[in-house]
Design a protein around this motif. Structure first.
Motif: not given
Length: 163
Positions: A65, A90, A99
């Protein structure tokens, strides 16, 4: 663990993997886990700027991620076979947490992939594994599919200018 959710998703989509590429996993145990659990031949790359492989070499690309970006999506699309998939996990953006939102993930991969799975952990697991999103994106087939070609051109392509 994030790798476990990717392995579960791969098992649903790909019962047999001939070749895979893992990108951005610094721990060699993670790469070995993909080899041991999913089988096939696996290659490992540290960064995703430009993947050092020819076109259409892999069934799956699994990305850490931390290295996920539009550049990775473009390079993964190049090295994947026509029905190949890109898998990654992620962190989900919530409030002040860094994020991605599902909309940002879609924008990142939309040019070369169709998202076929976007999974979050069950609500009671948020404290254990954080708020994560596991993504499975299949390479768009219309770019390679010869059956759509009539008269030497595609009937629809998003890259053609409209007059």
């Amino acid at each position: 663990m994030k790798v476990d959710s990717i392995i579960r998703e791969m098992a649903l989509r790909f019962p047999k993997i001939r070749s895979g590429l893992d990108v951005g996993f610094m721990d060699p145990e993670v790469s070995e886990q993909f080899r041991r659990v999913r089988g096939g031949v696996w290659m490992t790359v540290d960064k995703a700027d430009e993947l050092p492989y020819d076109d259409a070499q892999f069934d799956v690309v699994v990305a850490n991620g931390e290295v996920v970006s539009q550049v990775l999506a473009r390079e993964a699309n190049r090295v994947l076979r026509p029905e190949g998939c890109l898998f990654f996990t992620v962190s989900e953006k919530t409030g002040k947490q860094h994020g991605y939102t599902p909309a940002e993930i879609y924008k990142m991969v939309r040019e070369g992939f169709d998202i076929i799975a976007l999974k979050r952990p069950k609500w009671w697991c948020f404290g254990l594994c954080g708020r994560t999103i596991t993504v499975c994106a299949r390479k768009k087939a219309w770019r390679e599919h010869k059956g759509f070609i009539r008269g030497g051109s595609l009937p629809f392509t998003p890259f053609r200018s409209r007059s």
